[in-house]
Design a protein around this motif. Structure first.
Motif, PDB file in Angstrom:
ATOM      1  N   ASP A 228       0.816  -1.213   0.000  1.00 56.29           N
ATOM      2  CA  ASP A 228       0.000   0.000   0.000  1.00 56.29           C
ATOM      3  C   ASP A 228       0.854   1.269   0.000  1.00 56.29           C
ATOM      4  OD1 ASP A 228       0.910  -0.690   2.559  1.00 56.29           O
ATOM      5  OD2 ASP A 228      -0.715   0.388   3.545  1.00 56.29           O
ATOM      6  N   ARG A 229       2.151   1.160   0.307  1.00 54.79           N
ATOM      7  CA  ARG A 229       3.057   2.312   0.293  1.00 54.79           C
ATOM      8  C   ARG A 229       3.661   2.565  -1.077  1.00 54.79           C
ATOM      9  NH1 ARG A 229       7.974   1.562   3.723  1.00 54.79           N
ATOM     10  NH2 ARG A 229       8.351   3.669   2.921  1.00 54.79           N
ATOM     11  N   LEU A 230       3.577   1.580  -1.961  1.00 49.56           N
ATOM     12  CA  LEU A 230       4.372   1.594  -3.185  1.00 49.56           C
ATOM     13  C   LEU A 230       4.060   2.775  -4.093  1.00 49.56           C
ATOM     14  CD1 LEU A 230       6.525  -0.064  -4.742  1.00 49.56           C
ATOM     15  CD2 LEU A 230       4.638  -1.194  -5.929  1.00 49.56           C
ATOM     16  N   MET A 231       2.805   2.973  -4.455  1.00 44.29           N
ATOM     17  CA  MET A 231       2.468   4.021  -5.399  1.00 44.29           C
ATOM     18  C   MET A 231       2.759   5.411  -4.850  1.00 44.29           C
ATOM     19  SD  MET A 231       1.636   4.964  -8.349  1.00 44.29           S
ATOM     20  CE  MET A 231       0.974   3.541  -9.204  1.00 44.29           C
ATOM     21  N   ALA A 232       2.468   5.645  -3.580  1.00 49.45           N
ATOM     22  CA  ALA A 232       2.726   6.959  -2.988  1.00 49.45           C
ATOM     23  C   ALA A 232       4.222   7.273  -3.002  1.00 49.45           C
ATOM     24  CB  ALA A 232       2.179   7.014  -1.570  1.00 49.45           C
ATOM     25  N   ALA A 233       5.048   6.282  -2.659  1.00 48.84           N
ATOM     26  CA  ALA A 233       6.497   6.497  -2.666  1.00 48.84           C
ATOM     27  C   ALA A 233       7.002   6.741  -4.076  1.00 48.84           C
ATOM     28  CB  ALA A 233       7.203   5.293  -2.042  1.00 48.84           C
ATOM     29  N   ALA A 234       6.472   5.985  -5.055  1.00 48.06           N
ATOM     30  CA  ALA A 234       6.893   6.163  -6.450  1.00 48.06           C
ATOM     31  C   ALA A 234       6.508   7.545  -6.969  1.00 48.06           C
ATOM     32  CB  ALA A 234       6.272   5.077  -7.322  1.00 48.06           C
ATOM     33  N   GLN A 235       5.324   8.001  -6.622  1.00 43.77           N
ATOM     34  CA  GLN A 235       4.888   9.323  -7.071  1.00 43.77           C
ATOM     35  C   GLN A 235       5.713  10.430  -6.424  1.00 43.77           C
ATOM     36  OE1 GLN A 235       0.697   9.057  -6.144  1.00 43.77           O
ATOM     37  NE2 GLN A 235       0.177   8.338  -8.200  1.00 43.77           N
ATOM     38  N   GLN A 236       6.088  10.232  -5.164  1.00 43.21           N
ATOM     39  CA  GLN A 236       6.944  11.219  -4.510  1.00 43.21           C
ATOM     40  C   GLN A 236       8.306  11.283  -5.190  1.00 43.21           C
ATOM     41  OE1 GLN A 236       7.318  10.712  -0.256  1.00 43.21           O
ATOM     42  NE2 GLN A 236       9.053  12.133  -0.110  1.00 43.21           N
ATOM     43  N   LEU A 237       8.855  10.121  -5.509  1.00 43.28           N
ATOM     44  CA  LEU A 237      10.134  10.079  -6.208  1.00 43.28           C
ATOM     45  C   LEU A 237      10.018  10.711  -7.588  1.00 43.28           C
ATOM     46  CD1 LEU A 237      13.059   9.125  -6.469  1.00 43.28           C
ATOM     47  CD2 LEU A 237      12.203   6.874  -7.143  1.00 43.28           C
ATOM     48  N   GLN A 238       8.950  10.414  -8.291  1.00 44.06           N
ATOM     49  CA  GLN A 238       8.749  10.980  -9.628  1.00 44.06           C
ATOM     50  C   GLN A 238       8.705  12.499  -9.581  1.00 44.06           C
ATOM     51  OE1 GLN A 238       5.038   9.872 -11.581  1.00 44.06           O
ATOM     52  NE2 GLN A 238       6.104   9.689 -13.544  1.00 44.06           N
ATOM     53  N   GLY A 239       8.108  13.044  -8.517  1.00 44.57           N
ATOM     54  CA  GLY A 239       8.014  14.491  -8.397  1.00 44.57           C
ATOM     55  C   GLY A 239       9.348  15.173  -8.147  1.00 44.57           C
ATOM     56  N   GLU A 240      10.333  14.420  -7.632  1.00 47.19           N
ATOM     57  CA  GLU A 240      11.626  15.012  -7.299  1.00 47.19           C
ATOM     58  C   GLU A 240      12.697  14.772  -8.356  1.00 47.19           C
ATOM     59  OE1 GLU A 240      13.124  14.065  -3.485  1.00 47.19           O
ATOM     60  OE2 GLU A 240      11.246  14.426  -2.427  1.00 47.19           O
ATOM     61  N   ILE A 241      12.416  13.918  -9.319  1.00 43.70           N
ATOM     62  CA  ILE A 241      13.454  13.508 -10.272  1.00 43.70           C
ATOM     63  C   ILE A 241      14.039  14.706 -11.019  1.00 43.70           C
ATOM     64  CG2 ILE A 241      13.794  12.349 -12.495  1.00 43.70           C
ATOM     65  CD1 ILE A 241      12.105  10.050 -11.407  1.00 43.70           C
ATOM     66  N   GLY A 242      13.197  15.635 -11.438  1.00 41.83           N
ATOM     67  CA  GLY A 242      13.672  16.771 -12.225  1.00 41.83           C
ATOM     68  C   GLY A 242      14.771  17.557 -11.551  1.00 41.83           C
TER      69      GLY A 242
END
Length: 254
Positions: A228-242
């Motif tokens: 249940d943590r997976l998508m939220a963590a992935a989206q947080q990482l995606q937001g910081e990649i830039g």
């Protein structure tokens, strides 16, 4: 330990040679032996002897009476820069690892193969054990699926010809056609989710990254009971990649 007279002489010669190398490196357009000898407080015959030795070993080259860094010295410099680039990528992944509390993976599709360039984990949050070669099992893990989704169809089919689909777990995609259909349905920049297809008890997410013409991805993994943590963590990482894309882009030249 006391140096013998012979070892002291050798150490002194090495020190003088290193100083000459440093002096030559400071002259973009080269420098003559007399100038190098003067800058280092050396007698001209001593400077000539050391310079000839350095030229013979490839650390310097001589052109029209001036000395320049040679290929051997440039290889040393290149090696140091390479290590620095690797360190920059590792530091970036460690930052995300600590911020998210998950293992972080960085991978690329290069020369027809899946290459995991760097993994950052901790004893409390260990990375997935590579029990089956990541390069040969791209169909089964989020990293491989994400990379294959970014390349063209001909490249995908060539990859699957060399690395056929086979079941690693009961959840692994069943055949080439099913995998290709799944990849075709993926939207550009869509987070790829994989649940226990590579390893039982593990779920993974991979985020596509565009680095010129190179397919790349950042991925994370979690134990299945924390899915249940997976998508939220992935989206947080995606937001910081830039903010850190530059440090990842330099790894293409590693």
């Amino acid at each position: 330990m006391t140096n013998t007279p012979g070892s002291a002489t050798l150490i002194g010669s090495v020190q003088r040679a290193m100083r000459l190398l440093e002096s030559v490196a400071g002259h973009e357009h080269g420098a003559p032996a007399k100038q190098l000898a003067r800058e280092n407080g050396l007698a001209l015959p001593t400077a000539y002897h050391l310079l000839r030795t350095l030229v013979h070993e490839g650390y310097l080259r001589r052109d029209k009476g001036r000395f320049f860094l040679g290929e051997a010295a440039e290889r040393l410099s290149s090696s140091g820069a390479q290590e620095k680039r690797r360190g920059t990528v590792a530091d970036t992944l460690a930052h995300w690892r600590d911020a998210l509390g998950v293992p972080v993976y960085y991978a690329m599709y290069r020369d027809g193969e899946i290459e995991v360039m760097c993994v950052s984990d901790t004893p409390a949050n260990p990375a997935v054990e590579e029990w089956a070669d990541f390069r040969a099992t791209g169909h089964a893990h989020a990293i491989g699926q994400c990379l294959l989704a970014q390349v063209d169809e001909a490249t995908r089919r060539d990859h699957l010809r060399r690395h056929p689909v086979w079941p690693l777990t009961p959840y692994t995609v069943c055949n080439d056609h099913a995998l290709l259909r799944r990849l075709d349905r993926m939207q550009r920049m869509e987070v790829v989710i994989e649940r226990q297809e590579y390893a039982l008890g593990t779920v993974c997410a991979a985020i596509p990254i565009t680095l010129g013409n190179t397919a790349a991805t950042l991925a994370i993994s979690l134990p299945a009971h924390q899915a249940d943590r997976l998508m939220a963590a992935a989206q947080q990482l995606q937001g910081e990649i830039g903010q850190h894309l530059g440090s990842l882009a330099i790894s293409i030249s590693i």
